[in-house]
Design a protein around this motif. Structure first.
Motif, short mmCIF file in Angstrom:
data_model
loop_
_atom_site.label_atom_id
_atom_site.label_comp_id
_atom_site.label_asym_id
_atom_site.label_seq_id
_atom_site.Cartn_x
_atom_site.Cartn_y
_atom_site.Cartn_z
N ARG A 14 0.81 -1.22 0.00
CA ARG A 14 0.00 0.00 0.00
C ARG A 14 0.84 1.27 0.00
O ARG A 14 0.33 2.35 -0.21
CB ARG A 14 -0.94 0.00 1.20
N SER A 15 2.11 1.14 0.24
CA SER A 15 3.00 2.30 0.28
C SER A 15 2.94 3.05 -1.05
O SER A 15 2.94 2.45 -2.12
CB SER A 15 4.44 1.85 0.55
N ARG A 16 2.90 4.36 -0.98
CA ARG A 16 2.85 5.17 -2.20
C ARG A 16 4.16 5.10 -2.97
O ARG A 16 4.21 5.40 -4.15
CB ARG A 16 2.53 6.62 -1.86
N ARG A 17 5.21 4.73 -2.30
CA ARG A 17 6.52 4.66 -2.94
C ARG A 17 6.90 3.21 -3.28
O ARG A 17 8.06 2.86 -3.23
CB ARG A 17 7.58 5.27 -2.03
N THR A 18 5.94 2.42 -3.62
CA THR A 18 6.21 1.01 -3.92
C THR A 18 7.05 0.92 -5.18
O THR A 18 6.70 1.44 -6.22
CB THR A 18 4.89 0.23 -4.12
N SER A 19 8.17 0.26 -5.06
CA SER A 19 9.05 0.05 -6.21
C SER A 19 9.00 -1.42 -6.59
O SER A 19 8.42 -2.25 -5.89
CB SER A 19 10.48 0.44 -5.85
N LEU A 20 9.62 -1.75 -7.69
CA LEU A 20 9.66 -3.14 -8.13
C LEU A 20 10.36 -4.01 -7.09
O LEU A 20 9.96 -5.15 -6.86
CB LEU A 20 10.37 -3.24 -9.48
N VAL A 21 11.37 -3.46 -6.43
CA VAL A 21 12.08 -4.20 -5.39
C VAL A 21 11.12 -4.52 -4.24
O VAL A 21 11.09 -5.66 -3.75
CB VAL A 21 13.30 -3.42 -4.88
N ASN A 22 10.33 -3.54 -3.81
CA ASN A 22 9.36 -3.78 -2.73
C ASN A 22 8.29 -4.78 -3.14
O ASN A 22 7.85 -5.58 -2.32
CB ASN A 22 8.71 -2.47 -2.29
N VAL A 23 7.88 -4.73 -4.39
CA VAL A 23 6.88 -5.68 -4.87
C VAL A 23 7.45 -7.09 -4.80
O VAL A 23 6.78 -8.02 -4.36
CB VAL A 23 6.42 -5.33 -6.31
N GLN A 24 8.70 -7.26 -5.22
CA GLN A 24 9.31 -8.58 -5.17
C GLN A 24 9.49 -9.05 -3.72
O GLN A 24 9.27 -10.22 -3.42
CB GLN A 24 10.66 -8.58 -5.90
N LYS A 25 9.86 -8.13 -2.82
CA LYS A 25 9.98 -8.49 -1.41
C LYS A 25 8.63 -8.93 -0.85
O LYS A 25 8.53 -9.92 -0.13
CB LYS A 25 10.51 -7.32 -0.58
N ALA A 26 7.60 -8.17 -1.18
CA ALA A 26 6.25 -8.50 -0.71
C ALA A 26 5.83 -9.86 -1.27
O ALA A 26 5.29 -10.70 -0.54
CB ALA A 26 5.26 -7.42 -1.12
N LEU A 27 6.09 -10.08 -2.55
CA LEU A 27 5.73 -11.36 -3.16
C LEU A 27 6.45 -12.51 -2.49
O LEU A 27 5.85 -13.55 -2.19
CB LEU A 27 6.03 -11.33 -4.66
N ASP A 28 7.72 -12.35 -2.19
CA ASP A 28 8.49 -13.39 -1.50
C ASP A 28 7.89 -13.70 -0.13
O ASP A 28 7.75 -14.87 0.25
CB ASP A 28 9.96 -12.99 -1.35
N LEU A 29 7.50 -12.66 0.60
CA LEU A 29 6.90 -12.86 1.92
C LEU A 29 5.52 -13.50 1.81
O LEU A 29 5.17 -14.38 2.60
CB LEU A 29 6.82 -11.54 2.68
N PHE A 30 4.74 -13.06 0.82
CA PHE A 30 3.42 -13.67 0.62
C PHE A 30 3.56 -15.15 0.30
O PHE A 30 2.78 -15.97 0.78
CB PHE A 30 2.67 -12.98 -0.52
N LEU A 31 4.54 -15.50 -0.53
CA LEU A 31 4.75 -16.91 -0.89
C LEU A 31 5.10 -17.75 0.34
O LEU A 31 4.66 -18.89 0.45
CB LEU A 31 5.83 -17.04 -1.96
N LYS A 32 5.86 -17.17 1.26
CA LYS A 32 6.18 -17.89 2.50
C LYS A 32 4.92 -18.15 3.32
O LYS A 32 4.74 -19.24 3.87
CB LYS A 32 7.20 -17.11 3.33
N GLY A 33 4.08 -17.14 3.43
CA GLY A 33 2.83 -17.31 4.16
C GLY A 33 1.90 -18.32 3.49
O GLY A 33 1.27 -19.13 4.15
#
Length: 92
Positions: A14-33
């Motif tokens: 939800r961060s307004r400054r979401t970058s591709l790096v943050n998206v990949q980090k979020a995706l990695d964490l979501f995959l773990k969950g």
């Protein structure tokens, strides 16, 4: 633990400054969950995958959540089918 991951990832996305790096980090964490069986993170993983163009992977995550009885996963899976994004896949 899965809820903590989900909340952290959701804030990151939800961060307004979401970058591709943050998206990949979020995706990695979501995959773990999702690997731990959290239907919430399965749906969130599906949403992220869908948004970054990995629609087939997103649908697979919606389907996993739906199979576990998650109503949001079921809804998103149905919407995916209605949008015709899966015309090449068999429904049966």
């Amino acid at each position: 633990m899965s809820m903590c991951l989900a909340k952290s990832c959701s804030r990151m996305m939800r961060s307004r400054r979401t970058s591709l790096v943050n998206v990949q980090k979020a995706l990695d964490l979501f995959l773990k969950g999702a690997a731990r069986g959290s239907t919430l993170t399965m749906v969130d993983t599906g949403l992220v995958c869908w948004e970054i163009g990995k629609k087939d992977e997103g649908v697979r995550m919606y389907k996993r959540a739906a199979e576990h009885g998650d109503s949001v996963g079921q809804c998103n899976l149905g919407i995916s089918y209605l949008q015709g994004k899966l015309a090449s896949l068999s429904f049966f």
